[in-house]
Design a protein around this motif. Structure first.
Motif, PDB file in Angstrom:
ATOM      1  N   LEU A 102       0.847  -1.192   0.000  1.00 26.94           N
ATOM      2  CA  LEU A 102       0.000   0.000   0.000  1.00 26.94           C
ATOM      3  C   LEU A 102       0.877   1.234   0.000  1.00 26.94           C
ATOM      4  O   LEU A 102       1.895   1.297   0.716  1.00 26.94           O
ATOM      5  N   LEU A 103       0.501   2.208  -0.811  1.00 31.66           N
ATOM      6  CA  LEU A 103       1.200   3.488  -0.847  1.00 31.66           C
ATOM      7  C   LEU A 103       0.528   4.410   0.163  1.00 31.66           C
ATOM      8  O   LEU A 103      -0.626   4.805  -0.004  1.00 31.66           O
ATOM      9  N   MET A 104       1.245   4.721   1.230  1.00 30.81           N
ATOM     10  CA  MET A 104       0.676   5.509   2.321  1.00 30.81           C
ATOM     11  C   MET A 104       0.709   7.011   1.990  1.00 30.81           C
ATOM     12  O   MET A 104       1.461   7.451   1.097  1.00 30.81           O
ATOM     13  N   PRO A 105      -0.080   7.809   2.694  1.00 33.50           N
ATOM     14  CA  PRO A 105      -0.132   9.260   2.417  1.00 33.50           C
ATOM     15  C   PRO A 105       1.226   9.953   2.503  1.00 33.50           C
ATOM     16  O   PRO A 105       1.469  10.943   1.814  1.00 33.50           O
ATOM     17  N   ASP A 106       2.140   9.428   3.345  1.00 33.50           N
ATOM     18  CA  ASP A 106       3.460  10.057   3.475  1.00 33.50           C
ATOM     19  C   ASP A 106       4.438   9.599   2.398  1.00 33.50           C
ATOM     20  O   ASP A 106       5.616   9.970   2.410  1.00 33.50           O
ATOM     21  N   GLY A 107       3.951   8.766   1.441  1.00 32.54           N
ATOM     22  CA  GLY A 107       4.810   8.288   0.359  1.00 32.54           C
ATOM     23  C   GLY A 107       5.509   6.983   0.660  1.00 32.54           C
ATOM     24  O   GLY A 107       6.155   6.408  -0.220  1.00 32.54           O
ATOM     25  N   GLY A 108       5.382   6.489   1.884  1.00 36.03           N
ATOM     26  CA  GLY A 108       5.999   5.224   2.243  1.00 36.03           C
ATOM     27  C   GLY A 108       5.147   4.043   1.802  1.00 36.03           C
ATOM     28  O   GLY A 108       3.985   4.197   1.417  1.00 36.03           O
ATOM     29  N   LEU A 109       5.743   2.849   1.861  1.00 37.91           N
ATOM     30  CA  LEU A 109       5.033   1.627   1.492  1.00 37.91           C
ATOM     31  C   LEU A 109       4.783   0.775   2.728  1.00 37.91           C
ATOM     32  O   LEU A 109       5.634   0.695   3.619  1.00 37.91           O
ATOM     33  N   LYS A 110       3.632   0.131   2.768  1.00 33.33           N
ATOM     34  CA  LYS A 110       3.294  -0.741   3.882  1.00 33.33           C
ATOM     35  C   LYS A 110       2.696  -2.026   3.313  1.00 33.33           C
ATOM     36  O   LYS A 110       1.777  -1.974   2.507  1.00 33.33           O
ATOM     37  N   GLU A 111       3.248  -3.167   3.742  1.00 35.56           N
ATOM     38  CA  GLU A 111       2.749  -4.452   3.251  1.00 35.56           C
ATOM     39  C   GLU A 111       1.300  -4.642   3.693  1.00 35.56           C
ATOM     40  O   GLU A 111       0.929  -4.330   4.813  1.00 35.56           O
ATOM     41  N   LEU A 112       0.465  -5.133   2.784  1.00 38.06           N
ATOM     42  CA  LEU A 112      -0.989  -5.152   2.969  1.00 38.06           C
ATOM     43  C   LEU A 112      -1.430  -5.789   4.277  1.00 38.06           C
ATOM     44  O   LEU A 112      -2.273  -5.234   4.995  1.00 38.06           O
ATOM     45  N   SER A 113      -0.895  -6.950   4.623  1.00 33.89           N
ATOM     46  CA  SER A 113      -1.377  -7.648   5.821  1.00 33.89           C
ATOM     47  C   SER A 113      -0.995  -6.931   7.108  1.00 33.89           C
ATOM     48  O   SER A 113      -1.540  -7.216   8.172  1.00 33.89           O
ATOM     49  N   ARG A 114      -0.055  -5.975   7.031  1.00 35.19           N
ATOM     50  CA  ARG A 114       0.322  -5.184   8.203  1.00 35.19           C
ATOM     51  C   ARG A 114      -0.668  -4.045   8.451  1.00 35.19           C
ATOM     52  O   ARG A 114      -0.627  -3.397   9.491  1.00 35.19           O
ATOM     53  N   HIS A 115      -1.540  -3.832   7.488  1.00 29.27           N
ATOM     54  CA  HIS A 115      -2.483  -2.717   7.590  1.00 29.27           C
ATOM     55  C   HIS A 115      -3.935  -3.183   7.569  1.00 29.27           C
ATOM     56  O   HIS A 115      -4.834  -2.438   7.948  1.00 29.27           O
ATOM     57  N   SER A 116      -4.155  -4.421   7.116  1.00 23.39           N
ATOM     58  CA  SER A 116      -5.505  -4.953   6.991  1.00 23.39           C
ATOM     59  C   SER A 116      -5.708  -6.144   7.923  1.00 23.39           C
ATOM     60  O   SER A 116      -5.026  -7.167   7.792  1.00 23.39           O
ATOM     61  N   ASP A 117      -6.623  -6.022   8.848  1.00 20.40           N
ATOM     62  CA  ASP A 117      -6.911  -7.122   9.774  1.00 20.40           C
ATOM     63  C   ASP A 117      -7.468  -8.330   9.029  1.00 20.40           C
ATOM     64  O   ASP A 117      -7.177  -9.483   9.370  1.00 20.40           O
TER      65      ASP A 117
END
Length: 433
Positions: A376-391
């Protein structure tokens, strides 16, 4: 104008039940669609034996290939003005999307398993071999066929291009989930593809998703999970696949038996039986050819081949029970001997079939197969792996589900004259010991 840039005078469209319209403007794409190798895909069902379970599943690999092309066309149009997108890759993406399933044989994965083939390898052979497809790709540039083959083999240097065709959220999956749901009549495979396409962004080595589109991706992953267990691994479909594989197994055994004379020689399968498959032989095979042999082989002198073909052609399929190979291994061994005693050949009539699926996973160092996660492309421009953000996705990440079934011809068991033997077999099968 160079061939790679040549456009049709007027845009061509295919009416499509999933995407409404499929648009073609590039001369190279239009010419590829007209090749014999691509037209062959009209004669290969997308879902193999699934039409014996869901009668509407008569759509072809041709339909699906056009659908994947259309999704990639829309993605590349959306990417056109984005900083990290190389416009020079557009035609490569379109051709790889169109041709990605070119090497599928009749009944696809069942056929591959029996003869130990790989459709992706045959896709590459068609692209690189003495074919009309290869001739057209070479008109783009001398090395263009190799580039297209590399994308399909996932070895192309630009991993962003590869990820459009093959990743955990790619055009291939997005088309077949919706298309297969439409033609089977189920509701599981539907998700908001338009939303996903709008929030896709090109990065250096893969497509990422804007974080605002996370819920659409969750829906996509759950759709995939449901489709696998409700449609692709349906036990009736698997029963037909078991019989299909046993037909080829029996035909190969008879071919290798010099004393057996076929009433209809297996001409189209000889190079497969001898494991010397030539591309020309491969391209001659489609579902219609296989159905013709099965239709004719119902009259063969060999009882097993004739019976299996009759079952497949007339949907007289095997029954099944749940089976766990580890704790039930002794029961399985006893059944094997009881079948032999009853005169029912267990090699063909007692079959364990297993299905497994991993709906979503992230890369774990040291694993044999590297799975590129969805970022996922976060608002601050960083990347976050999907399962770390989606329960929701975290709950199913890395959880491989496996299912085993034991298939058998109940009608043949019921016909056993020895009542004690018949009762013992049925007691074991249905857990009444």
């Amino acid at each position: 104008m160079a061939y790679k840039d040549e456009q049709l005078i007027e845009e061509k469209v295919f009416k499509d039940p999933v995407h409404r319209y499929i648009h073609v403007r590039d001369r190279a794409v239009w010419d590829l669609i007209a090749t014999p190798e691509f037209q062959r895909l009209r004669r290969i069902k997308q879902l193999g034996t699934t039409n014996l379970t869901f009668h509407g599943a008569e759509h072809s690999r041709f339909n699906h290939s056009l659908g994947v092309y259309e999704i990639v066309r829309r993605i590349t149009n959306n990417f056109a003005d984005r900083e990290r997108w190389n416009r020079e890759q557009r035609l490569l993406c379109l051709c790889a999307a169109l041709l990605h399933d070119l090497g599928h044989g009749p009944f696809s994965h069942s056929f591959e398993k029996v003869f130990k083939l790989d459709h992706e390898q045959f896709t590459q052979k068609i692209i690189l071999g003495d074919t009309k497809v290869n001739q057209i790709l070479k008109k783009v540039s001398a090395d263009f066929p190799e580039k297209v083959a590399d994308v399909i083999a996932k070895t192309y240097s630009d991993k962003l291009v590869v990820s459009l065709i093959s990743s955990q959220i790619d055009a291939d999956r997005m088309d077949y989930l919706q298309r297969d749901a439409y033609f089977t009549g189920v509701s599981y495979g539907h998700f908001d593809m338009e939303r996903i396409l709008r929030v896709m962004r090109p990065m250096d080595d893969q497509v990422v998703i804007k974080s605002t589109g996370m819920h659409a991706v969750e829906d996509y992953i759950m759709s995939r999970y449901q489709m696998y267990w409700q449609v692709y691994f349906h036990p009736v479909t698997r029963s037909a696949e078991v019989i299909l594989s046993k037909i080829f197994q029996r035909a190969k055994v008879l071919y290798e038996d010099d004393s057996y004379q076929f009433q209809l020689e297996p001409t189209h399968f000889i190079s497969f039986f001898e494991e010397k498959v030539k591309l020309s032989d491969y391209l001659k095979l489609d579902d219609m050819i296989v159905y013709y042999y099965f239709q004719q082989w119902q009259e063969e002198k060999d009882d097993i081949l004739a019976d299996l073909c009759y079952r497949f052609i007339n949907r007289h399929l095997f029954k099944y029970v749940e089976y766990n190979p580890d704790p039930q291994i002794n029961a399985g061994m006893e059944l094997y001997q009881l079948f032999k005693k009853a005169g029912i050949n267990p090699e063909y009539y007692l079959v364990v079939d297993s299905s497994s699926d991993l709906p979503y996973d992230f890369y774990r160092p040291g694993e044999e197969e590297e799975r590129l996660p969805i970022h996922l492309l976060m608002p601050d421009g960083g990347l976050k792996e999907l399962s770390r953000h989606s329960d929701i996705v975290e709950a199913i990440s890395g959880k491989k589900r496996t299912d085993h079934k034991l298939y058998f011809p109940k009608d043949r068991i019921q016909a056993i004259e020895d009542t004690d033997l018949k009762k013992r077999i049925l007691d074991i099968l249905y857990g009444k010991e």
